[in-house]
Structures are given as structure tokens and as C-alpha cells.
Write a protein that holds these residues in place. Structure first.
Motif, mmCIF file in Angstrom:
data_model
loop_
_atom_site.group_PDB
_atom_site.id
_atom_site.type_symbol
_atom_site.label_atom_id
_atom_site.label_comp_id
_atom_site.label_asym_id
_atom_site.label_seq_id
_atom_site.Cartn_x
_atom_site.Cartn_y
_atom_site.Cartn_z
ATOM 1 N N ALA A 147 -4.365 1.213 -2.957
ATOM 2 C CA ALA A 147 -3.666 1.385 -1.681
ATOM 3 C C ALA A 147 -4.658 1.427 -0.523
ATOM 4 O O ALA A 147 -4.457 0.780 0.513
ATOM 5 C CB ALA A 147 -2.822 2.652 -1.722
ATOM 6 N N LEU A 186 -5.985 -2.016 0.202
ATOM 7 C CA LEU A 186 -4.980 -2.879 0.842
ATOM 8 C C LEU A 186 -4.826 -2.541 2.317
ATOM 9 O O LEU A 186 -4.665 -3.431 3.152
ATOM 10 C CB LEU A 186 -3.628 -2.754 0.128
ATOM 11 C CG LEU A 186 -3.603 -3.330 -1.292
ATOM 12 C CD1 LEU A 186 -2.241 -3.153 -1.923
ATOM 13 C CD2 LEU A 186 -3.988 -4.809 -1.277
ATOM 14 N N ALA A 236 -8.664 -4.619 -4.870
ATOM 15 C CA ALA A 236 -7.395 -3.923 -5.127
ATOM 16 C C ALA A 236 -6.739 -4.469 -6.393
ATOM 17 O O ALA A 236 -6.204 -3.720 -7.217
ATOM 18 C CB ALA A 236 -6.454 -4.090 -3.936
ATOM 19 N N ALA A 279 0.837 -1.209 0.000
ATOM 20 C CA ALA A 279 0.000 0.000 0.000
ATOM 21 C C ALA A 279 0.870 1.257 0.000
ATOM 22 O O ALA A 279 0.612 2.210 -0.739
ATOM 23 C CB ALA A 279 -0.938 -0.003 1.203
#
Ligand SMILES: Nc1nc2c(ncn2[C@@H]2O[C@H](COP(=O)(O)OP(=O)(O)OP(=O)(O)O)[C@@H](O)[C@H]2O)c(=O)[nH]1
Ligand SMILES: [Mg+2]
Length: 444
Positions: free
Chosen positions: A391, A394, A416, A201
Motif C-alpha cells: 500500500a 502504491l 508493490a 492502496a
């Protein structure tokens, strides 16, 4: 990529008007036969990638131009299909005739970006590399060119492939644990996966932060503010030429004035607008000018409110500033030669010429286009948006894992993965692809 290859053969003029040489490009499995129809002298067993001279003719066998013909056989071509090129002289009319002859011989006029789209659909390039082509063509500044070159190199594509692999591996391990729900939580696995997702991330957000502006639509900076505050004088001072009329009377600027400008090597559009009148209601043309200015303000990438230092920041300025809340906005205190700023702002004097380099720096910072002197990442807003979403997802997944909610975390991880796939174009739907390729020019 599993998408079907289109079966028809397309043609378009691939070069700009007015060059010494003009090229008609054909792609698809009928390319060679169409080439032979238009250029009867083209040899029957011509080697791929070789040029052959002859006279191109139309469907009535009338002479069009002396040309060079070439066949580039699949898959060694731009589109990965059979591609033929007719290189003639650059005259607009003779090129149009050449194109017409290929259409009469069975080709279809290509849509904007259709050649590049075929290269993408065949899997020869990914979407970031396809975007590189239109960025390269549109690039008008060094930094746009570097962005396009970085994209074209495939660096972003490679990086995304790595992130994807990493995420697929993490997902695989966690889902393996899900297959044995009766066993105790595998704590080392949870700890390790959490750290892995957090690292990923962080990497993705760092990459998102390097985003650069697309050359297809340079960012627009719009000057707004009280009439007579010196917007046009400031506009001229930055452009270093007298583009806008200025005058001591309020209401001088009527139309919105757009100028191409380079801000620290980045191509931007600078827009001067008609000033707001707070004292009395303007009528007629002035009111229409103000409305036009507001439309520019609404679509601006950065709104610069110019305060009249001679008057100061009053309630009307405050109202305007509040109406820009949530927008990318910057406050400039002009006429600082008459009075120093009473609040945090960039101080300028457009007539004396002070504060201009500070203003340029503040504009660059506010546009957030990355450092144009650093290595271009090739990350455009579209990519940064997907990276940012990936990001966030995550981090959500990482926050869920320690509580043992592996299945919920896995859903976020899959989302993601989808967001990352949008960058290379693997997980984009047709409509989004249509919108991206529609921005290309015809013949590319
Ligand atoms: N002292 C001083 N005068 C300035 C400065 N900037 C502009 N002026 C003067 O202020 C007056 C108005 O300037 P403009 O640039 O026409 O103002 P504007 O904001 O474009 O006005 P509108 O087009 O009516 O909205 C002119 O007489 C300029 O010479 C400055 O920094 N200091
Ligand atoms: Mg003006």
C-alpha cells in the motif's frame, strides 16, 4: 509454479501419540513400491483411494501390526505426488516400527511441514493455504479456528490474485506510454492510473487492518510495574483463579508466571512478572526474577504497566513508562478503591473486582487483533506486513505519476507487485519458506 518437484520419497508418522489409530504417510514416486514392501498383501493393481487390509512387516519379515493400506495416485493427493498411507493402531512403539519399516524400504524421514511444502511446490495450494494447515492444527480458540478456515478457503489467495491482475494491468498501460517518450503526457491516463493506485492502496491497507494473530504463537501480554502494585492480584482476577501468590509484602513474585487465557475468544498468553523495586536494590533471587521479567517484557506483544494507586504515578513509574516508549503499552491504575487515577489510564481494583471488563476491552483494543466476532479475514501479521508495504509503495507511485515520473512510479509498482507476491509465496526466497515450514509439525 516453476520450482522443481523433489525426487525422493518421504515418510512420517502423521498422527499424534495416543490415538486409537495411527497413520504413517508416504509421499513421492516410490510410495507404492514402499507400501508393497511393508504390506506384502497389498494388491498389485489396487485402485487409487481404496483401503486394503493386511499385516505390515519389517525388513526382517517380522510382524508389526494389522493395518489398512491405501495408495492415492498423483495428482489426486495431498502433495499432488503418489501418496501411500498405512493405518495401524495408535501405539507409539508400533507406529515407530511402521515408520522404520518404510525407511528401511527406501523412504526418507520427512522434515517438519515437508508434505505441505510439496503441496505448495506442486502449485496445488498457495502459501496462505499451506499456512492454514499449521494454523488449523495449532488453533485453540474459536477465533483462531475461523482464521484458519478463512485462509484455507483460499479467499485471501483469490483476493491477492485480483490485486495482482489489477496492478499488472495498470503497469502495462503506463509502460505502454513509456514506449512513446516523445509524445505529450497522456493526461487522462495519468489521472485514471493515479486514482486506480490510490483505490488499490486503500483496499490493501483496509485488508491489512483486519489482521489476526497466528495460533502458532499466541500474543503475549506481560504485566510489569512497581513491586506490590497488585500485578499478581490482577493476574488472578482476570484468570478467575488463584494462579499466583499475592502478599502485602513487596517482592512476592519471583518467577515469571505464564498462563493460557482467552481474551474475548482470542487465545493469548498472560504473563505475571516480579515487580520492579525502586526503593532499594534487590539482591539474589529477587534480582534474577526481575531480570527474567524484563526478558519477557522485551518480547511481549503488549506491556501492561500496573501503577500502585496507593502510591500514585511517581517519578519511578514515569521512568518505567518512558522506557516502554515505542512499545505497545497500556497503563493500568490499580487499587483505585484507595485513590482515583490522577492521569489517563484504565482504573481497576483487583481486590474489589472493579474495572476488569474495561481492562479486558482495553487489552483487546491494544492487541488490535480485529473483531473476533466479525468474519475472519485470514490475514495474519506476515500478510498484513506485506499488504502494508504494498500500500505504501502504491501511494508513492500515485504521488509520482502527476509529475510525469512514470518510470520511477513503475519501479515502485513493481516492488508493490513483489510484496503482494510474498503473500501467496510466489516471490519469497527459500530461506523465508524454510522459516515458515519449520514451524509445522512433522508429518504434516
Ligand atoms: N486495596 C487494594 N489492595 C490491593 C489491590 N490489588 C492488590 N492489592 C493488595 O496489594 C498487595 C500486593 O499485591 P500483589 O498482587 O502481590 O502485588 P504484586 O504487584 O504482584 O507484587 P510483587 O509480586 O511483589 O511485584 C496485596 O496485599 C494485595 O491484596 C487493590 O486493587 N486494592
Ligand atoms: Mg506478584
Amino acid at each position: 509454479m516453476s520450482k522443481p518437484t523433489p525426487s525422493d520419497t518421504i515418510a512420517a508418522i502423521a498422527t499424534g501419540i495416543g490415538g486409537g489409530i495411527g497413520i504413517v504417510r508416504i509421499s513421492g514416486n516410490r510410495s507404492e513400491s514402499i507400501l508393497k514392501t511393508v504390506l506384502p498383501e497389498f494388491p498389485n493393481l489396487a485402485a487409487s483411494h481404496t483401503l486394503h487390509f493386511g499385516v505390515a512387516v519389517d525388513d526382517k519379515n517380522e510382524r508389526i501390526d494389522e493395518v489398512l493400506g491405501c495408495i492415492m495416485r498423483a495428482p489426486r493427493s495431498y502433495t499432488s505426488e503418489d501418496v501411500a498411507e498405512l493405518q495401524g493402531h495408535g501405539g507409539a512403539l508400533s507406529l515407530a516400527r511402521l515408520l522404520q519399516a518404510t525407511l528401511a524400504a527406501g523412504a526418507r524421514q520427512a522434515e517438519p511441514g515437508e508434505f505441505t511444502r510439496r503441496a505448495f511446490l506442486s502449485g496445488r495450494i498457495d502459501l496462505t493455504q499451506a499456512e492454514a494447515v499449521s494454523e488449523l492444527i495449532a488453533a485453540r480458540s474459536e477465533s483462531s479456528l475461523r482464521t484458519a478456515q478463512a485462509l484455507q478457503s483460499g479467499a485471501l489467495a483469490t483476493r491477492m490474485a485480483h490485486s495482482r491482475q489489477e496492478l499488472v494491468a495498470a503497469l502495462g498501460e503506463l509502460e505502454g506510454a513509456l514506449d512513446f517518450p516523445d509524445e505529450d503526457l497522456d493526461l487522462p491516463l495519468i489521472t485514471e492510473s493515479t486514482a486506480r493506485l490510490q483505490t488499490l492502496a486503500t483496499e490493501l491497507s483496509a485488508l491489512a487492518n483486519t489482521k489476526q494473530h497466528s495460533a502458532l504463537r499466541p500474543p503475549e501480554i506481560v504485566f510489569v510495574g512497581r513491586s506490590n502494585s497488585g500485578k499478581s492480584t490482577l493476574f488472578n482476577a482476570l484468570l478467575e483463579e488463584e494462579r499466583a501468590l499475592t502478599d502485602a509484602h513487596p517482592g512476592t513474585t519471583r518467577d515469571a508466571l505464564l498462563a493460557d487465557w482467552q481474551l474475548h475468544g482470542v487465545a493469548v498468553t498472560l504473563t505475571d512478572t516480579a515487580g520492579e523495586r525502586f526503593d532499594d536494590a534487590p539482591g539474589g533471587v529477587e534480582a534474577r526474577g526481575i531480570a527474567l521479567g524484563r526478558r519477557h517484557r522485551d518480547r511481549a506483544d503488549l506491556v501492561v504497566q500496573v501503577v500502585d494507586g496507593a502510591i500514585g504515578f511517581d517519578d519511578d513509574d514515569e521512568k518505567l513508562w518512558q522506557s516502554l516508549k515505542g512499545r505497545n503499552r497500556l497503563l493500568v491504575w490499580n487499587k483505585c478503591d484507595l485513590r482515583a487515577p490522577s492521569l489517563s489510564s484504565v482504573a481497576t481494583s483487583a481486590t474489589v473486582g472493579t474495572g476488569l471488563s474495561e481492562l479486558r476491552q482495553a487489552l483487546t483494543a491494544a492487541l488490535g487483533g480485529g473483531d473476533p466476532d466479525s468474519n475472519a479475514s485470514g490475514v495474519l501479521h506476515r500478510h498484513a506486513d506485506a499488504l502494508g508495504r504494498a500500500a505504501t509503495l502504491l501511494l508513492e507511485a500515485a504521488a509520482l505519476l502527476p509529475s510525469g515520473a512514470i518510470d520511477v512510479a513503475a519501479v515502485a509498482m513493481r516492488q508493490a507487485l513483489h510484496a503482494i507476491g510474498e503473500i501467496s509465496g510466489e516471490t519469497l526466497d527459500e530461506e523465508v519458506l524454510d522459516a515458515i515450514f519449520a514451524r509445522f509439525c512433522i508429518g504434516k
